[in-house]
Design a protein around this motif. Structure first.
Motif, PDB file in Angstrom:
ATOM      1  N   MET A   1       0.888  -1.279  -0.034  1.00 59.23           N
ATOM      2  CA  MET A   1       0.041   0.057  -0.033  1.00 59.23           C
ATOM      3  C   MET A   1       0.802   1.430   0.085  1.00 59.23           C
ATOM      4  N   ASP A   2       0.706   2.066  -1.148  1.00 60.74           N
ATOM      5  CA  ASP A   2       1.535   3.205  -1.295  1.00 60.74           C
ATOM      6  C   ASP A   2       0.843   4.552  -0.580  1.00 60.74           C
ATOM      7  N   PHE A   3       1.421   4.969   0.533  1.00 57.82           N
ATOM      8  CA  PHE A   3       0.771   6.161   1.424  1.00 57.82           C
ATOM      9  C   PHE A   3       1.499   7.440   1.092  1.00 57.82           C
ATOM     10  N   GLN A   4       2.279   7.526  -0.006  1.00 58.56           N
ATOM     11  CA  GLN A   4       2.877   8.781  -0.406  1.00 58.56           C
ATOM     12  C   GLN A   4       2.061   9.888  -0.927  1.00 58.56           C
ATOM     13  N   GLU A   5       0.898   9.419  -1.646  1.00 56.84           N
ATOM     14  CA  GLU A   5      -0.039  10.493  -2.142  1.00 56.84           C
ATOM     15  C   GLU A   5      -0.880  10.563  -1.055  1.00 56.84           C
ATOM     16  N   PHE A   6      -1.329   9.763  -0.381  1.00 53.09           N
ATOM     17  CA  PHE A   6      -2.279  10.238   0.727  1.00 53.09           C
ATOM     18  C   PHE A   6      -1.534  11.272   1.693  1.00 53.09           C
ATOM     19  N   GLU A   7      -0.097  11.154   2.207  1.00 49.58           N
ATOM     20  CA  GLU A   7       0.312  11.851   2.831  1.00 49.58           C
ATOM     21  C   GLU A   7       0.659  13.240   2.278  1.00 49.58           C
ATOM     22  N   GLN A   8       0.630  13.476   0.943  1.00 49.49           N
ATOM     23  CA  GLN A   8       0.850  14.810   0.298  1.00 49.49           C
ATOM     24  C   GLN A   8      -0.695  15.524   0.281  1.00 49.49           C
ATOM     25  N   GLN A   9      -1.453  14.709   0.517  1.00 51.00           N
ATOM     26  CA  GLN A   9      -2.909  15.485   0.273  1.00 51.00           C
ATOM     27  C   GLN A   9      -3.329  15.964   1.490  1.00 51.00           C
ATOM     28  N   VAL A  10      -2.865  15.013   2.607  1.00 54.99           N
ATOM     29  CA  VAL A  10      -3.342  15.746   3.886  1.00 54.99           C
ATOM     30  C   VAL A  10      -2.503  16.569   4.483  1.00 54.99           C
ATOM     31  N   GLN A  22      -7.473  -5.589   3.901  1.00 54.00           N
ATOM     32  CA  GLN A  22      -8.232  -6.518   2.922  1.00 54.00           C
ATOM     33  C   GLN A  22      -8.174  -7.900   2.991  1.00 54.00           C
ATOM     34  N   ASN A  23      -9.409  -8.442   2.915  1.00 53.66           N
ATOM     35  CA  ASN A  23      -9.434  -9.976   3.037  1.00 53.66           C
ATOM     36  C   ASN A  23      -8.771 -10.686   3.998  1.00 53.66           C
ATOM     37  N   GLY A  24      -8.747  -9.951   5.230  1.00 55.77           N
ATOM     38  CA  GLY A  24      -8.049 -10.667   6.384  1.00 55.77           C
ATOM     39  C   GLY A  24      -6.418 -10.460   6.252  1.00 55.77           C
ATOM     40  N   ARG A  25      -5.922  -9.505   5.544  1.00 60.52           N
ATOM     41  CA  ARG A  25      -4.552  -9.178   5.567  1.00 60.52           C
ATOM     42  C   ARG A  25      -4.326  -7.847   5.803  1.00 60.52           C
ATOM     43  N   LEU A  26      -3.410  -7.214   6.558  1.00 58.97           N
ATOM     44  CA  LEU A  26      -2.998  -6.005   6.517  1.00 58.97           C
ATOM     45  C   LEU A  26      -2.218  -5.872   5.237  1.00 58.97           C
ATOM     46  N   LEU A  27      -2.674  -4.616   4.452  1.00 59.23           N
ATOM     47  CA  LEU A  27      -2.038  -4.063   3.392  1.00 59.23           C
ATOM     48  C   LEU A  27      -0.846  -3.049   3.592  1.00 59.23           C
ATOM     49  N   GLY A  28      -1.070  -2.192   4.830  1.00 59.51           N
ATOM     50  CA  GLY A  28      -0.228  -1.351   5.159  1.00 59.51           C
ATOM     51  C   GLY A  28      -0.509  -0.427   6.402  1.00 59.51           C
ATOM     52  N   LYS A  29       0.584   0.032   6.895  1.00 60.88           N
ATOM     53  CA  LYS A  29       0.325   0.631   8.250  1.00 60.88           C
ATOM     54  C   LYS A  29       1.475   2.057   8.212  1.00 60.88           C
ATOM     55  N   LYS A  30       0.959   3.111   8.486  1.00 57.02           N
ATOM     56  CA  LYS A  30       2.051   4.147   8.380  1.00 57.02           C
ATOM     57  C   LYS A  30       1.283   5.042   9.605  1.00 57.02           C
ATOM     58  N   VAL A 287      -8.504   9.706   1.674  1.00 57.83           N
ATOM     59  CA  VAL A 287      -8.909   8.268   2.160  1.00 57.83           C
ATOM     60  C   VAL A 287      -9.492   7.720   0.881  1.00 57.83           C
ATOM     61  N   ILE A 288     -10.571   8.355   0.236  1.00 60.83           N
ATOM     62  CA  ILE A 288     -11.239   7.696  -0.798  1.00 60.83           C
ATOM     63  C   ILE A 288     -10.140   7.504  -1.933  1.00 60.83           C
ATOM     64  N   HIS A 289      -9.614   8.660  -2.502  1.00 63.17           N
ATOM     65  CA  HIS A 289      -8.987   8.740  -3.670  1.00 63.17           C
ATOM     66  C   HIS A 289      -7.514   8.153  -3.676  1.00 63.17           C
ATOM     67  N   CYS A 290      -6.915   8.055  -2.530  1.00 68.76           N
ATOM     68  CA  CYS A 290      -5.538   7.638  -2.456  1.00 68.76           C
ATOM     69  C   CYS A 290      -5.335   6.403  -1.821  1.00 68.76           C
ATOM     70  N   LEU A 291      -6.521   5.968  -0.886  1.00 67.77           N
ATOM     71  CA  LEU A 291      -6.324   4.463  -0.232  1.00 67.77           C
ATOM     72  C   LEU A 291      -7.638   3.637  -0.923  1.00 67.77           C
ATOM     73  N   TYR A 292      -8.673   4.155  -0.922  1.00 65.38           N
ATOM     74  CA  TYR A 292      -9.775   3.141  -1.122  1.00 65.38           C
ATOM     75  C   TYR A 292      -9.708   2.687  -2.676  1.00 65.38           C
ATOM     76  N   PHE A 293      -9.029   3.636  -3.592  1.00 65.35           N
ATOM     77  CA  PHE A 293      -9.218   3.034  -4.940  1.00 65.35           C
ATOM     78  C   PHE A 293      -8.074   2.354  -5.289  1.00 65.35           C
ATOM     79  N   GLN A 294      -7.159   2.228  -4.266  1.00 61.81           N
ATOM     80  CA  GLN A 294      -6.017   1.420  -4.492  1.00 61.81           C
ATOM     81  C   GLN A 294      -6.498  -0.128  -4.362  1.00 61.81           C
ATOM     82  N   LEU A 295      -7.661  -0.433  -3.675  1.00 62.66           N
ATOM     83  CA  LEU A 295      -8.038  -1.740  -3.362  1.00 62.66           C
ATOM     84  C   LEU A 295      -8.834  -2.293  -4.662  1.00 62.66           C
ATOM     85  N   THR A 296      -8.596  -3.553  -4.774  1.00 63.53           N
ATOM     86  CA  THR A 296      -9.097  -4.283  -5.781  1.00 63.53           C
ATOM     87  C   THR A 296     -10.357  -4.545  -5.823  1.00 63.53           C
TER      88      THR A 296
END
Length: 296
Positions: A1-10, A22-30, A287-296
């Motif tokens: 999970m790429d948090f770079q764009e999220f960090e820039q936007q906030v 997602q699906n019982g697996r941690l994709l990322g933590k920052k 949250v929606i544009h940088c994280l949610y839409f990274q999900l499959t």
């Protein structure tokens, strides 16, 4: 999970941490700064709604019970027609019937009355319950008090064996009213990971490690649209907000949120401290544009 764009936007607001599963697996933590417990503010309401669900499950109360029965010893001298119509369900939907928000943070320090239950029921019930959405701390506070009275203990003690301990959450601090009742509308301290665990519990409709802790039907009722919310078209459930793409969330006022999407089997949890409305909006977009839409 790429948090770079999220960090820039906030970047204009303060964010302490974010987790995505997602699906019982941690994709990322920052995290930014210490990963300590912080006030999740109104996200506490969603946990209070779960406490109500446990109490219903155990036969301690019902949604249909009138407030005049549930709080018979705390009623004002004159009970209005609208107060007489109000039920436990109305405590959870922000459609209690009162005209304005009460028991909010700035107000609580100024109330001369020590008995906040009597005070809460003394505020005018201007509208018929169920007809007007007014965001108000009174309802969830009273719901939490009712659970405490019926269970014979505070909300933390009640939820430890039912929710907190099973989720691996050690005893949390939760604020109280002047008489010692847990303030179920706010002032609950949780870490990012603990808040994320709660989101995962909601995703699994009350199931945890193979055991159904809280009835799935209750979790589905809590998180579906019960009423219009005067904010968007997604509505409000029982102390949960609806969202786009069939999501729902537990949310606190300065950017604490756990966003759940059952269709994607995903949870996004953020612990923030964004004090300006534009910062909150930027956080929600990120949250929606940088994280949610990274999900499959």
């Amino acid at each position: 999970m790429d948090f770079q764009e999220f960090e820039q936007q906030v970047s204009g607001g303060k964010v302490y941490g974010v987790m995505v599963s997602q699906n019982g697996r941690l994709l990322g933590k920052k995290t930014w700064g210490s990963d300590c417990r912080r006030n999740v503010y109104s996200a506490a309401k969603s946990i209070t709604a779960c406490a109500v669900g446990f109490a219903i499950q155990e036969g301690l109360l019902t949604l249909e019970e009138p407030l005049t029965s549930a709080f018979a010893q705390d009623l004002p001298q004159m009970v209005s027609d609208n107060l007489a119509k109000a039920t436990v369900r109305d405590l959870l939907t922000m459609c209690l019937g009162q005209e304005r928000a009460e028991m909010m943070a700035a107000q609580r320090a100024k109330y001369p009355e020590q008995n906040w239950v009597k005070l809460s029921l003394s505020f005018p019930f201007v509208y018929e319950p169920g007809t007007h959405f007014v965001y108000n701390n009174v309802g969830p506070y009273l719901a939490g008090v009712l659970v405490q009275r019926r269970a014979g203990c505070n909300l933390v003690d009640y939820l430890m064996p039912r929710l907190f301990s099973p989720l691996g959450i050690s005893r949390p601090d939760w604020g109280t009213d002047p008489l010692g009742n847990t303030f179920g509308s706010s002032d609950l301290l949780m870490s990012l990971e603990e808040f994320h665990q709660f989101g995962l519990f909601c995703l699994q409709t009350g199931r945890w490690e193979g055991k159904q802790l809280l009835h799935a039907d209750w979790m589905l009722e809590c998180t579906k649209k019960q009423v219009e919310n005067n904010k968007d078209s997604y509505g409000y459930g029982y102390c949960f907000w609806g969202g786009p793409n069939d999501t729902f969330r537990a949310e606190g006022k300065w950017g604490q949120l756990s966003l759940v999407d059952r269709s994607k089997q995903a949870v996004i949890t953020v612990m923030g401290d964004c004090r300006q409305s534009d910062q909150i909006q930027a956080l929600n977009r990120a949250v929606i544009h940088c994280l949610y839409f990274q999900l499959t």
